[in-house]
Design an enzyme around this catalytic site. Structure first.
Site, PDB file in Angstrom:
ATOM      1  N   GLU A   1      71.077   8.417 -25.539  1.00  9.62           N
ATOM      2  CA  GLU A   1      72.391   8.546 -26.141  1.00  9.62           C
ATOM      3  C   GLU A   1      72.507   6.879 -26.582  1.00  9.62           C
ATOM      4  O   GLU A   1      72.524   5.917 -25.846  1.00  9.62           O
ATOM      5  CB  GLU A   1      73.304   8.526 -24.990  1.00  9.62           C
ATOM      6  CG  GLU A   1      74.860   8.528 -25.395  1.00  9.62           C
ATOM      7  CD  GLU A   1      75.777   8.592 -24.269  1.00  9.62           C
ATOM      8  OE1 GLU A   1      75.453   9.046 -23.256  1.00  9.62           O
ATOM      9  OE2 GLU A   1      77.032   8.346 -24.699  1.00  9.62           O
TER      10      GLU A   1
ATOM     11  N   ASP B   1      78.949   8.373 -17.636  1.00  5.56           N
ATOM     12  CA  ASP B   1      80.191   8.505 -18.044  1.00  5.56           C
ATOM     13  C   ASP B   1      80.647  10.080 -18.537  1.00  5.56           C
ATOM     14  O   ASP B   1      79.808  10.823 -18.749  1.00  5.56           O
ATOM     15  CB  ASP B   1      81.006   7.247 -18.496  1.00  5.56           C
ATOM     16  CG  ASP B   1      80.212   7.272 -20.094  1.00  5.56           C
ATOM     17  OD1 ASP B   1      79.377   8.228 -20.416  1.00  5.56           O
ATOM     18  OD2 ASP B   1      80.448   6.369 -20.886  1.00  5.56           O
TER      19      ASP B   1
ATOM     20  N   ASP C   1      81.701  10.636 -21.560  1.00  2.00           N
ATOM     21  CA  ASP C   1      81.230  10.970 -22.799  1.00  2.00           C
ATOM     22  C   ASP C   1      79.623  11.201 -22.794  1.00  2.00           C
ATOM     23  O   ASP C   1      79.134  12.287 -23.334  1.00  2.00           O
ATOM     24  CB  ASP C   1      80.905   9.582 -23.534  1.00  2.00           C
ATOM     25  CG  ASP C   1      82.228   9.519 -24.369  1.00  2.00           C
ATOM     26  OD1 ASP C   1      83.265  10.525 -24.311  1.00  2.00           O
ATOM     27  OD2 ASP C   1      82.545   8.484 -25.207  1.00  2.00           O
TER      28      ASP C   1
ATOM     29  N   ASP D   1      74.420   8.348 -20.786  1.00  3.21           N
ATOM     30  CA  ASP D   1      75.274   7.275 -19.985  1.00  3.21           C
ATOM     31  C   ASP D   1      76.074   8.279 -18.521  1.00  3.21           C
ATOM     32  O   ASP D   1      76.204   9.501 -18.773  1.00  3.21           O
ATOM     33  CB  ASP D   1      76.527   6.887 -20.550  1.00  3.21           C
ATOM     34  CG  ASP D   1      75.863   5.689 -21.490  1.00  3.21           C
ATOM     35  OD1 ASP D   1      74.692   5.519 -21.320  1.00  3.21           O
ATOM     36  OD2 ASP D   1      76.766   5.417 -22.644  1.00  3.21           O
TER      37      ASP D   1
END
Ligand code: 0RA
Length: 646
Positions: free
Chosen positions: A435, A510, A512, A508
C-alpha cells in the site's frame, strides 16, 4: 437472285435466306451445346429449370413493360414445356441488317433478346438472362407461336437450327407468344422437372410484378397453381413473416417511379432477431446486394433515428441506433426496375448502378418518414424493438470486450512499476502488494531482489463487489495485479501460470490499511478464488510497536504481546521506550526487511476460505451496497482470519 426476291417478298425471303445467318447461328449454338454449364450453370435439374426461367423471363420483361398480364407455364406429359404469354408477341418482320426475322434473331443469336427489348421497353431493361437462344440450342425440339396483327405465326427448331422459316398459321384473336421446348436428352442428365422448385421462383416473380398472373400447370400429374398478387411485394413480406409474431399488422409499402426507374419496398418487423431483407433488380434476386440495398439501409437507419429522437423515444443523451439495431427482426423486399442494370461480382448478383443508391435512399426516406408520422402506434412498436436491440448489442459488446481484455491480460506486458525478482521459478518467488508509494519504495529497497517482487499500489483499490466487470478491468491497479500474477481471472484463470507462489498483501496497520486489505481480499475471492484455495495468498504482519530498553530493541506485533513485554521490563525495573508504528512508511527499508519481509523472522497470515458459501455472503456483506449488515459483521468478526506461521 434469291436475295433480290426476298427483299420484295417477305415470306419468301424468310424461307430462302439462311446461308449468312447460319454461320452466326451455328457459332453461338455450338458454343452453347459444347459448354452448357457456362450458360445455364449445370445440366442437372437446376439447369433444366433454368431453361424454363429463361423463356419465362422474356414474358416477364413484356409484363414489366406493361403489355402482358398473364403467363402460363405447362409441364407436359412428354417432358416438353410450354411458356405462353399474352404480350404483344415477338415481332416477325425482317431485321434490316441481319436480314432475318426479329423472331429468329431472338431465338438464335446469343443475348439478342435484350437488345431487342431495350428500345421499346418503357421502364425495364429486361432481365438480361442468357436468352431464349440458349434454350433453343439445348432443346431437341422447339416450337414458337406468335399471335400478332390478327395472325398466327409459327416456326420450329431442332437443337437451335430452324427447321424452316416463320410461317403464317392461321388467324389469331389476341396477341401473345407461346414457346414449347423439349430439353435435349443428349445434354441433360435426365428430364425431370420439379413442380415445387419451379413454383417457388414463379411465385416470387408474381410477387415482384403485382397484377401479373402466373400459372404453373403440371400435366404429368394433373396439378397446378396460380400466382397472382394484387399487393405485390407486400404479400411477399407477409408470406415471409407468416407464422411469426409481427410488430405491426400491415407491411409498410413504399413505391415511386422516377423517370424510367421504379423503386418499391415493403417492410414489416417481426419479433425475431434476424434481418430478412431480399433485394431485386429487374426481378433478379441480387443476393450480394448492391447500391439499392445500401441506399435502403442508410435511409432506414437515418429515418428511424430521426423519428426516435423527435418522438423522444430516444433521449437526447442516448446514442443513435446503428444499422444492425434497425434491422433486427426486419423482413423487407426492395425491388428496383431500371433501364440498364449493371450486375457485378463473380455471380453477377450484385447491383452496381451508382445512381440507384441515392434514388432508393431518398424514396425510402420520404416514404418511411411519412409512414411513421401517420402511424405513431406502429412507429413506437418499431422503435422500441430497435432500442431493445441496441441495449442487447451494448451488453454483448461489453461481454465481448471483457473476454478480449481477459485474454490480453493473460499475455499483457508487466506493469512498469512492478519491481520484479530475478528468480524464475514461481515456486520460489514472492510478490508483495504494497500500500502506498513510500512503503513501496522502502520495500523495494529492503527486499531480497532475488526472489521478492514488489508491486506498489496507489490509493484505494476499486470495490469489485459494486463494480461491473468492465469497470473493474478499466481500473488500472486491478489490471496491474492481474498481469503481474499472470493467471488471468474468472473462467480464464489458469493457476499453472501463476508467477509467484506467495502473493503477500502488505498494508498499513490502520483503518485505511485494513480497508485496502479487505478490498484486495474481495477481488481475489471473487475473481481468483483458486489462488486462495490453493494457499497462495498471504497477509504480511508488520509490527505495531517497537520497545527499546538499553541497547536491545524488540518488535511487537500485537497488543497482548506488548503488555507481556512491558510487564516483564517493568518487573526488571528497566527503562523502556515504546514506539507505535502505524504506517509501513514509518519504517526504514532495513527495518521493513527485518520485521516483515525476512522469511527467517517474519510472520505471514495465510488466507484461507474454509466455507466458501459462507464467505460469499460475508464478502457481499462486507463490500456490497448495504451498510448496516457490514457494520454488524465487522464488529462481530474483527479477527477472523486464520493465523498460520511460516
Ligand atoms: C420486342 C418487341 C416487342 C415484343 C417483344 C420483344 C416480346 C418478346 C417476348 C418474348 C416472350 N414473349 C414476348 N413478348 C414480346 C413488341 C414490339 C411492338 O409490338 O411494338
Amino acid at each position: 437472285m434469291t436475295k433480290e426476291k426476298a427483299s420484295t417478298d417477305k415470306k419468301k425471303k424468310v424461307t430462302s435466306d439462311y446461308s449468312a445467318a447460319d454461320i452466326q447461328v451455328l457459332g453461338g449454338r455450338e458454343a452453347v451445346r459444347r459448354r452448357p454449364g457456362m450458360y445455364i450453370g449445370s445440366t442437372d435439374q437446376r439447369g433444366l429449370h433454368h431453361l424454363v426461367y429463361e423463356i419465362a423471363y422474356n414474358s416477364i420483361d413484356e409484363a414489366m413493360a406493361g403489355y402482358c398480364t398473364r403467363i402460363t407455364v405447362i409441364l407436359q406429359e412428354d417432358d416438353s414445356v410450354n411458356v405462353e404469354d399474352n404480350g404483344r408477341g415477338i415481332p416477325v418482320d425482317i431485321h434490316p441488317t441481319t436480314k432475318i426475322s426479329a423472331l429468329e434473331t431472338v431465338m438464335t443469336v446469343l443475348h439478342a433478346g435484350a437488345k431487342f427489348g431495350g428500345k421499346t421497353y418503357q421502364v425495364s431493361g429486361g432481365l438480361h438472362g442468357v436468352g431464349a437462344s440458349v434454350v433453343n440450342a439445348l432443346s431437341s425440339h422447339l416450337e414458337i407461336i406468335i399471335c400478332r396483327d390478327g395472325k398466327k405465326y409459327r416456326q420450329e427448331y431442332k437443337k437451335g437450327i430452324p427447321l424452316g422459316p416463320v410461317c403464317e398459321a392461321g388467324e389469331a384473336d389476341g396477341t401473345g407468344t407461346t414457346v414449347t421446348f423439349l430439353a435435349d436428352v443428349e445434354i441433360f442428365d435426365k428430364i425431370d422437372y420439379n413442380f415445387n422448385a419451379l413454383s417457388e421462383r414463379l411465385r416470387e416473380m408474381a410477387y415482384l410484378n403485382k397484377g401479373l398472373e402466373i400459372r404453373l400447370i403440371d400435366k404429368r400429374r394433373d396439378d397446378g397453381k396460380t400466382f397472382y398478387f394484387e399487393g405485390g411485394i407486400t404479400g411477399f413480406v407477409r408470406r415471409l413473416n407468416r407464422g411469426r409474431a409481427v410488430r405491426h399488422r400491415q407491411p409498410i409499402y413504399i413505391s415511386k417511379q422516377v423517370n424510367h426507374t421504379i423503386v418499391e419496398a415493403a417492410i414489416q418487423y417481426n419479433d425475431g432477431f434476424t434481418d430478412n431483407t431480399l433485394c431485386f433488380a429487374n426481378c433478379v434476386n441480387t443476393i450480394d446486394g448492391g447500391t439499392h440495398l445500401t441506399g435502403f439501409r442508410s435511409a432506414l437507419t437515418r429515418v428511424l433515428n430521426d423519428y426516435a429522437h423527435k418522438s423522444k423515444l430516444l433521449k437526447e443523451n442516448d446514442s443513435n441506433l446503428v444499422g444492425d439495431d434497425s434491422r433486427e427482426g426486419l423482413t423487407a423486399i426492395i425491388s428496383v426496375k431500371l433501364s440498364e442494370p449493371q450486375f457485378e461480382g463473380q455471380t453477377k448478383s450484385k447491383l452496381g448502378n451508382i445512381e440507384i443508391k441515392s434514388l432508393v435512399e431518398s424514396v425510402i426516406a420520404e416514404g418511411l418518414s411519412l409512414y411513421l408520422e401517420e402511424h405513431p402506434d406502429e412507429a413506437k412498436k418499431i422503435i422500441e424493438k430497435c432500442i431493445t436491440s441496441a441495449k442487447a448489442r451494448e451488453a454483448a459488446r461489453k461481454a465481448r470486450d471483457l473476454v478480449i481484455r481477459k485474454s490480453s491480460l493473460d499475455t499483457g506486458t508487466l506493469p512498469g512499476k512492478l519491481a520484479d525478482c530475478s528468480e524464475k521459478d514461481p515456486a520460489h518467488c514472492e510478490l508483495y502488494l504494497v500500500e502506498g508509494p513510500s512503503a513501496g519504495g522502502s520495500a523495494k529497497e529492503g527486499r531480497n531482489r532475488r526472489f521478492q517482487a514488489i508491486l506498489p499500489l496507489r490509493g484505494k483499490i476499486l470495490n469489485v463487489e459494486k463494480a461491473t466487470p468492465d469497470k473493474m478491468l478499466a481500473h488500472e491497479e486491478i489490471r496491474f495485479i492481474i498481469t503481474a500474477l499472470g493467471t488471468g481471472i474468472d473462467d480464464a484463470l489458469d493457476l499453472s501460470r501463476l508467477r509467484y507462489h506467495r502473493v503477500i498483501l502488505m498494508t498499513d496497520a490502520d483503518v485505511d490499511g485494513s480497508h485496502i486489505r479487505t478490498l484486495l481480499l474481495t477481488f481475489f475471492f471473487r475473481h481468483m478464488p483458486a489462488l486462495i484455495n490453493s494457499g497462495h495468498l498471504y497477509i504480511a504482519q508488520p509490527p505495531l510497536y517497537s520497545i527499546k530498553s538499553g541497547k536491545t530493541k524488540q518488535w511487537v506485533y500485537s497488543d497482548t504481546e506488548k503488555e507481556e513485554i512491558m510487564d516483564k521490563l517493568k518487573g526488571s525495573g528497566k527503562k523502556m521506550e515504546i514506539q507505535r508504528y502505524k504506517g509501513l512508511g514509518e519504517m526504514s527499508a532495513e527495518q521493513l526487511w527485518d520485521t516483515t519481509m525476512n522469511p527467517a523472522t517474519r510472520t505471514l497470515l495465510s488466507v484461507s476460505v474454509e466455507d466458501v458459501a459462507k464467505a460469499d455472503t460475508v464478502f457481499s456483506m462486507l463490500m456490497g451496497g448495504e451498510v448496516l449488515p457490514r457494520k454488524t459483521f465487522i464488529q462481530a468478526h474483527a479477527k477472523s482470519v486464520k493465523n498460520l506461521d511460516i
